[in-house]
Motif scaffolding. Sequence first.
Motif, PDB file in Angstrom:
ATOM      1  N   PRO A 133      22.762   9.867  17.620  1.00 34.95           N
ATOM      2  CA  PRO A 133      23.423  10.021  16.328  1.00 34.95           C
ATOM      3  C   PRO A 133      23.790   8.668  15.728  1.00 34.95           C
ATOM      4  O   PRO A 133      23.835   7.654  16.425  1.00 34.95           O
ATOM      5  N   THR A 134      24.064   8.665  14.451  1.00 32.14           N
ATOM      6  CA  THR A 134      24.481   7.411  13.796  1.00 32.14           C
ATOM      7  C   THR A 134      25.908   7.034  14.188  1.00 32.14           C
ATOM      8  O   THR A 134      26.262   5.857  14.157  1.00 32.14           O
ATOM      9  N   THR A 135      26.736   8.014  14.534  1.00 26.90           N
ATOM     10  CA  THR A 135      28.103   7.770  14.989  1.00 26.90           C
ATOM     11  C   THR A 135      28.211   8.220  16.445  1.00 26.90           C
ATOM     12  O   THR A 135      27.963   9.384  16.750  1.00 26.90           O
ATOM     13  N   SER A 136      28.580   7.295  17.317  1.00 30.78           N
ATOM     14  CA  SER A 136      28.663   7.625  18.746  1.00 30.78           C
ATOM     15  C   SER A 136      29.914   8.443  19.051  1.00 30.78           C
ATOM     16  O   SER A 136      30.861   8.489  18.258  1.00 30.78           O
ATOM     17  N   THR A 137      29.910   9.057  20.205  1.00 29.41           N
ATOM     18  CA  THR A 137      31.073   9.814  20.662  1.00 29.41           C
ATOM     19  C   THR A 137      32.305   8.922  20.713  1.00 29.41           C
ATOM     20  O   THR A 137      33.398   9.320  20.300  1.00 29.41           O
ATOM     21  N   GLU A 138      32.136   7.707  21.201  1.00 30.82           N
ATOM     22  CA  GLU A 138      33.257   6.777  21.310  1.00 30.82           C
ATOM     23  C   GLU A 138      33.847   6.471  19.938  1.00 30.82           C
ATOM     24  O   GLU A 138      35.073   6.430  19.772  1.00 30.82           O
ATOM     25  N   GLU A 139      32.981   6.281  18.942  1.00 36.01           N
ATOM     26  CA  GLU A 139      33.461   6.000  17.583  1.00 36.01           C
ATOM     27  C   GLU A 139      34.213   7.195  17.001  1.00 36.01           C
ATOM     28  O   GLU A 139      35.229   7.016  16.312  1.00 36.01           O
ATOM     29  N   ILE A 140      33.738   8.381  17.281  1.00 34.86           N
ATOM     30  CA  ILE A 140      34.418   9.585  16.809  1.00 34.86           C
ATOM     31  C   ILE A 140      35.803   9.678  17.444  1.00 34.86           C
ATOM     32  O   ILE A 140      36.801   9.954  16.770  1.00 34.86           O
ATOM     33  N   LEU A 141      35.876   9.423  18.741  1.00 39.55           N
ATOM     34  CA  LEU A 141      37.160   9.472  19.438  1.00 39.55           C
ATOM     35  C   LEU A 141      38.113   8.390  18.937  1.00 39.55           C
ATOM     36  O   LEU A 141      39.316   8.637  18.769  1.00 39.55           O
ATOM     37  N   GLN A 142      37.593   7.207  18.690  1.00 44.12           N
ATOM     38  CA  GLN A 142      38.436   6.124  18.168  1.00 44.12           C
ATOM     39  C   GLN A 142      38.980   6.484  16.789  1.00 44.12           C
ATOM     40  O   GLN A 142      40.155   6.250  16.488  1.00 44.12           O
ATOM     41  N   ALA A 143      38.148   7.065  15.950  1.00 46.13           N
ATOM     42  CA  ALA A 143      38.596   7.484  14.615  1.00 46.13           C
ATOM     43  C   ALA A 143      39.669   8.566  14.720  1.00 46.13           C
ATOM     44  O   ALA A 143      40.669   8.538  13.983  1.00 46.13           O
ATOM     45  N   LEU A 144      39.495   9.493  15.634  1.00 44.59           N
ATOM     46  CA  LEU A 144      40.489  10.540  15.843  1.00 44.59           C
ATOM     47  C   LEU A 144      41.812   9.937  16.320  1.00 44.59           C
ATOM     48  O   LEU A 144      42.883  10.311  15.842  1.00 44.59           O
ATOM     49  N   LEU A 195      42.923   6.906  15.776  1.00 49.01           N
ATOM     50  CA  LEU A 195      43.542   6.209  14.650  1.00 49.01           C
ATOM     51  C   LEU A 195      44.206   7.191  13.682  1.00 49.01           C
ATOM     52  O   LEU A 195      45.295   6.939  13.167  1.00 49.01           O
ATOM     53  N   GLU A 196      43.543   8.306  13.436  1.00 53.39           N
ATOM     54  CA  GLU A 196      44.099   9.330  12.541  1.00 53.39           C
ATOM     55  C   GLU A 196      45.408   9.879  13.107  1.00 53.39           C
ATOM     56  O   GLU A 196      46.396  10.024  12.384  1.00 53.39           O
ATOM     57  N   ILE A 197      45.422  10.159  14.394  1.00 52.15           N
ATOM     58  CA  ILE A 197      46.641  10.673  15.024  1.00 52.15           C
ATOM     59  C   ILE A 197      47.738   9.627  14.999  1.00 52.15           C
ATOM     60  O   ILE A 197      48.901   9.926  14.721  1.00 52.15           O
ATOM     61  N   ALA A 198      47.380   8.363  15.244  1.00 52.73           N
ATOM     62  CA  ALA A 198      48.371   7.278  15.231  1.00 52.73           C
ATOM     63  C   ALA A 198      48.989   7.122  13.849  1.00 52.73           C
ATOM     64  O   ALA A 198      50.194   6.858  13.725  1.00 52.73           O
ATOM     65  N   ARG A 199      48.183   7.300  12.814  1.00 51.39           N
ATOM     66  CA  ARG A 199      48.700   7.187  11.443  1.00 51.39           C
ATOM     67  C   ARG A 199      49.664   8.309  11.098  1.00 51.39           C
ATOM     68  O   ARG A 199      50.577   8.134  10.305  1.00 51.39           O
ATOM     69  N   GLU A 200      49.411   9.495  11.678  1.00 49.80           N
ATOM     70  CA  GLU A 200      50.276  10.633  11.405  1.00 49.80           C
ATOM     71  C   GLU A 200      51.670  10.432  11.976  1.00 49.80           C
ATOM     72  O   GLU A 200      52.630  10.981  11.438  1.00 49.80           O
ATOM     73  N   GLY A 201      51.779   9.683  13.044  1.00 49.04           N
ATOM     74  CA  GLY A 201      53.073   9.453  13.685  1.00 49.04           C
ATOM     75  C   GLY A 201      53.586  10.696  14.362  1.00 49.04           C
ATOM     76  O   GLY A 201      52.851  11.640  14.633  1.00 49.04           O
TER      77      GLY A 201
END
Length: 104
Positions: free
Chosen positions: A84-95, A97-103
């Motif tokens: 895929p163009t986006t690896s599993t690791e990149e998807i997990l990192q994005a998730l 970051l999203e959770i960290a932003r939510e606080g």
Amino acid sequence: MTEGEIRLKAIAALTGLRSGVGTDYVSDLLGEVIPDHFLVPVGADAREVGMSVLGQLSEPLSALVSGFVMAFEAVADAYDETEPTTSTEEILQALALEIAREGD
């Protein structure tokens, strides 16, 4: 219930959620791995009771987490094999970051 049976419940829960079964069904399925009763020493104080219950919960919960991890690894490996163009690791990192932003 054996460790293998508990791991199968985790995989069944994930499969059920992805195929659209109700969350009540999945909750009931996962609830089956929690003991109906706990054995505690006679005359135990609050700490001893807590440690006894925790000890009896840790094994099934550990098997449940193991089942979720096994299922994730199988799906992630299959996904990554498609190049895929986006690896599993990149998807997990994005998730993450999203959770960290939510606080909290």
